[in-house]
Write a protein that holds these residues in place. Structure first.
Motif, PDB file in Angstrom:
ATOM      1  N   LEU A  73      21.144  62.707 -15.073  1.00 50.35           N
ATOM      2  CA  LEU A  73      21.294  63.623 -14.379  1.00 50.35           C
ATOM      3  C   LEU A  73      19.948  64.336 -15.084  1.00 50.35           C
ATOM      4  O   LEU A  73      18.777  64.519 -13.992  1.00 50.35           O
ATOM      5  N   LYS A  74      19.439  64.145 -16.443  1.00 47.64           N
ATOM      6  CA  LYS A  74      18.117  65.093 -16.677  1.00 47.64           C
ATOM      7  C   LYS A  74      17.191  63.854 -16.276  1.00 47.64           C
ATOM      8  O   LYS A  74      16.415  64.385 -15.648  1.00 47.64           O
ATOM      9  N   ARG A  75      16.846  62.437 -15.793  1.00 48.89           N
ATOM     10  CA  ARG A  75      16.045  61.485 -15.188  1.00 48.89           C
ATOM     11  C   ARG A  75      15.827  62.222 -13.784  1.00 48.89           C
ATOM     12  O   ARG A  75      14.717  62.306 -13.813  1.00 48.89           O
ATOM     13  N   ALA A  76      16.588  62.480 -13.153  1.00 48.02           N
ATOM     14  CA  ALA A  76      16.545  62.943 -12.132  1.00 48.02           C
ATOM     15  C   ALA A  76      16.214  64.308 -11.795  1.00 48.02           C
ATOM     16  O   ALA A  76      14.762  64.578 -11.120  1.00 48.02           O
ATOM     17  N   VAL A  77      16.906  65.156 -12.735  1.00 49.68           N
ATOM     18  CA  VAL A  77      15.800  65.962 -12.376  1.00 49.68           C
ATOM     19  C   VAL A  77      14.773  66.656 -13.496  1.00 49.68           C
ATOM     20  O   VAL A  77      13.697  67.419 -12.988  1.00 49.68           O
ATOM     21  N   SER A  78      14.818  66.055 -14.496  1.00 41.66           N
ATOM     22  CA  SER A  78      12.701  66.015 -15.006  1.00 41.66           C
ATOM     23  C   SER A  78      12.084  65.311 -13.870  1.00 41.66           C
ATOM     24  O   SER A  78      11.532  65.422 -13.473  1.00 41.66           O
ATOM     25  N   ASN A  79      11.862  64.544 -13.127  1.00 41.57           N
ATOM     26  CA  ASN A  79      11.653  64.143 -12.285  1.00 41.57           C
ATOM     27  C   ASN A  79      11.065  64.606 -10.976  1.00 41.57           C
ATOM     28  O   ASN A  79       9.779  65.116 -11.021  1.00 41.57           O
ATOM     29  N   LEU A  80      11.496  66.098 -11.428  1.00 44.69           N
ATOM     30  CA  LEU A  80      10.952  67.186  -9.735  1.00 44.69           C
ATOM     31  C   LEU A  80      10.707  67.390 -10.778  1.00 44.69           C
ATOM     32  O   LEU A  80       9.427  68.288 -10.020  1.00 44.69           O
ATOM     33  N   ARG A 113      19.140  57.696  -5.373  1.00 45.43           N
ATOM     34  CA  ARG A 113      20.697  57.148  -5.768  1.00 45.43           C
ATOM     35  C   ARG A 113      20.700  58.090  -7.578  1.00 45.43           C
ATOM     36  O   ARG A 113      22.389  57.662  -7.182  1.00 45.43           O
ATOM     37  N   ILE A 114      20.490  58.556  -8.290  1.00 42.82           N
ATOM     38  CA  ILE A 114      20.839  59.154  -9.200  1.00 42.82           C
ATOM     39  C   ILE A 114      22.383  59.676  -8.615  1.00 42.82           C
ATOM     40  O   ILE A 114      23.135  60.302  -8.715  1.00 42.82           O
ATOM     41  N   ILE A 115      21.896  60.688  -7.722  1.00 41.93           N
ATOM     42  CA  ILE A 115      22.036  62.463  -6.892  1.00 41.93           C
ATOM     43  C   ILE A 115      23.522  61.703  -6.684  1.00 41.93           C
ATOM     44  O   ILE A 115      24.546  61.871  -6.490  1.00 41.93           O
ATOM     45  N   GLU A 116      23.814  61.372  -5.555  1.00 42.16           N
ATOM     46  CA  GLU A 116      23.977  59.909  -4.910  1.00 42.16           C
ATOM     47  C   GLU A 116      25.690  59.157  -5.232  1.00 42.16           C
ATOM     48  O   GLU A 116      26.194  59.887  -5.157  1.00 42.16           O
ATOM     49  N   ARG A 117      25.364  58.407  -6.696  1.00 43.97           N
ATOM     50  CA  ARG A 117      26.037  58.645  -7.678  1.00 43.97           C
ATOM     51  C   ARG A 117      26.448  59.429  -8.111  1.00 43.97           C
ATOM     52  O   ARG A 117      28.160  59.205  -8.825  1.00 43.97           O
ATOM     53  N   HIS A 118      26.044  60.835  -8.473  1.00 39.57           N
ATOM     54  CA  HIS A 118      26.809  61.100  -8.540  1.00 39.57           C
ATOM     55  C   HIS A 118      28.441  62.104  -7.652  1.00 39.57           C
ATOM     56  O   HIS A 118      28.464  63.194  -8.406  1.00 39.57           O
ATOM     57  N   ASN A 119      27.844  61.132  -6.086  1.00 42.42           N
ATOM     58  CA  ASN A 119      28.888  62.050  -5.452  1.00 42.42           C
ATOM     59  C   ASN A 119      27.810  63.445  -4.930  1.00 42.42           C
ATOM     60  O   ASN A 119      28.586  64.238  -3.973  1.00 42.42           O
ATOM     61  N   GLY A 120      26.466  63.529  -5.407  1.00 42.89           N
ATOM     62  CA  GLY A 120      25.920  64.904  -4.362  1.00 42.89           C
ATOM     63  C   GLY A 120      24.717  64.771  -3.289  1.00 42.89           C
ATOM     64  O   GLY A 120      24.471  63.840  -3.115  1.00 42.89           O
ATOM     65  N   VAL A 133      19.187  72.374 -17.462  1.00 37.61           N
ATOM     66  CA  VAL A 133      18.161  72.481 -16.668  1.00 37.61           C
ATOM     67  C   VAL A 133      17.176  73.350 -17.999  1.00 37.61           C
ATOM     68  O   VAL A 133      16.054  73.081 -17.894  1.00 37.61           O
ATOM     69  N   ARG A 134      17.817  74.036 -18.234  1.00 38.02           N
ATOM     70  CA  ARG A 134      17.084  75.271 -19.692  1.00 38.02           C
ATOM     71  C   ARG A 134      16.345  73.541 -20.822  1.00 38.02           C
ATOM     72  O   ARG A 134      15.034  73.815 -20.647  1.00 38.02           O
ATOM     73  N   ASP A 135      16.894  73.037 -21.251  1.00 37.47           N
ATOM     74  CA  ASP A 135      16.308  71.938 -21.989  1.00 37.47           C
ATOM     75  C   ASP A 135      15.509  71.354 -21.422  1.00 37.47           C
ATOM     76  O   ASP A 135      13.810  71.803 -22.223  1.00 37.47           O
ATOM     77  N   ILE A 136      15.228  70.899 -19.738  1.00 37.87           N
ATOM     78  CA  ILE A 136      14.272  69.851 -19.660  1.00 37.87           C
ATOM     79  C   ILE A 136      12.810  70.721 -18.847  1.00 37.87           C
ATOM     80  O   ILE A 136      12.026  70.243 -19.741  1.00 37.87           O
ATOM     81  N   VAL A 137      13.132  72.309 -18.603  1.00 32.79           N
ATOM     82  CA  VAL A 137      12.006  72.757 -18.728  1.00 32.79           C
ATOM     83  C   VAL A 137      11.367  73.272 -20.021  1.00 32.79           C
ATOM     84  O   VAL A 137      10.046  73.304 -19.873  1.00 32.79           O
ATOM     85  N   ALA A 138      12.415  73.738 -21.051  1.00 35.48           N
ATOM     86  CA  ALA A 138      10.896  73.306 -22.280  1.00 35.48           C
ATOM     87  C   ALA A 138      10.725  72.411 -23.000  1.00 35.48           C
ATOM     88  O   ALA A 138       9.657  72.942 -23.745  1.00 35.48           O
ATOM     89  N   GLU A 139      10.782  70.875 -22.201  1.00 34.52           N
ATOM     90  CA  GLU A 139      10.431  69.954 -22.800  1.00 34.52           C
ATOM     91  C   GLU A 139       9.217  69.787 -22.478  1.00 34.52           C
ATOM     92  O   GLU A 139       7.614  69.242 -22.463  1.00 34.52           O
ATOM     93  N   ASN A 140       8.953  70.556 -20.888  1.00 32.48           N
ATOM     94  CA  ASN A 140       7.647  70.081 -20.082  1.00 32.48           C
ATOM     95  C   ASN A 140       7.089  71.810 -19.955  1.00 32.48           C
ATOM     96  O   ASN A 140       5.758  71.940 -19.660  1.00 32.48           O
ATOM     97  N   TYR A 141       7.134  72.662 -20.596  1.00 33.95           N
ATOM     98  CA  TYR A 141       6.971  74.034 -20.892  1.00 33.95           C
ATOM     99  C   TYR A 141       5.338  74.070 -21.895  1.00 33.95           C
ATOM    100  O   TYR A 141       4.482  74.824 -20.621  1.00 33.95           O
ATOM    101  N   CYS A 142       4.892  73.608 -22.522  1.00 37.95           N
ATOM    102  CA  CYS A 142       3.946  73.089 -22.651  1.00 37.95           C
ATOM    103  C   CYS A 142       2.666  72.493 -21.492  1.00 37.95           C
ATOM    104  O   CYS A 142       1.321  72.843 -21.315  1.00 37.95           O
TER     105      CYS A 142
END
Length: 188
Positions: free
Chosen positions: A87-94, A162-169, A51-60
């Motif tokens: 998981l990166k795709r799912a969290v990045s989307n949000l 779908r991604i989160i559910e595929r991870h039993n989340g 999550v920290r990496d995703i935030v950094a990628e989107n900070y600008c």
């Protein structure tokens, strides 16, 4: 078409073709995630680093939209087994939805923690409210008018689920925080 207008028309056609190609690829990804034959590549992942990496990628992009997110991610790793790319795709989307589908200057909060023995990711913002009369995790549902004007396909949240559910989340919307109009809560 007048000669001086041809390049402009070609550019419009090219952009629309790329947009259509992206939409077809997104639809393919959604369908692929729903098949039994699809197998994610499971490894040990530190959710905090992800999550920290995703935030950094989107900070600008946050800065460009006048958003200074409150970030609450511990230094201590929270390990899970999962497909890092998915998981990166799912969290990045949000996270991208914070600035893509809301007005500039809103408040946002990104939280990662260990809650009840599970990794929890909470992404909240004070932007547009979600519709209450539809399941926003269903395909082709759009949360606001901006998404119907070429800014989204209505598949992002469906793919995320779908991604989160595929991870039993689980993923759900928490509307009880008075500081924010919506919060997406993922438990893995």
């Amino acid at each position: 078409i007048k000669t001086e207008e041809q390049q402009e028309i070609f550019d419009i056609m090219y952009c629309k073709s790329n947009s259509m190609n992206d939409m077809v690829n997104t639809l393919f990804d959604y369908a692929k995630l729903g098949t039994e034959g699809y197998m994610p590549h499971m490894t040990q992942i530190d959710v905090c680093t992800l999550v920290r990496d995703i935030v950094a990628e989107n900070y600008c992009d946050f800065e460009e939209h006048g958003i200074e997110p409150e970030i609450d991610i511990p230094d201590t790793p929270i390990m899970i087994t999962g497909d890092k790319t998915e998981l990166k795709r799912a969290v990045s989307n949000l996270i991208v939805n914070i600035y893509k589908h809301n007005p500039d200057g809103i408040k946002a909060r990104i939280f990662v923690g260990n809650v009840g023995g599970k990794a929890e990711i909470k992404i909240a913002d004070s932007g547009n409210e979600l519709p209450t009369d539809v399941d926003i995790f269903e395909p082709f549902i759009t949360e606001n008018i901006a998404r119907t004007l070429g800014h989204g396909t209505g598949l992002g949240l469906a793919i995320t689920k779908r991604i989160i559910e595929r991870h039993n989340g689980t993923i759900q919307v928490d509307g009880n925080d008075t500081k924010y109009t919506k919060a997406f809560v993922i438990e893995l």
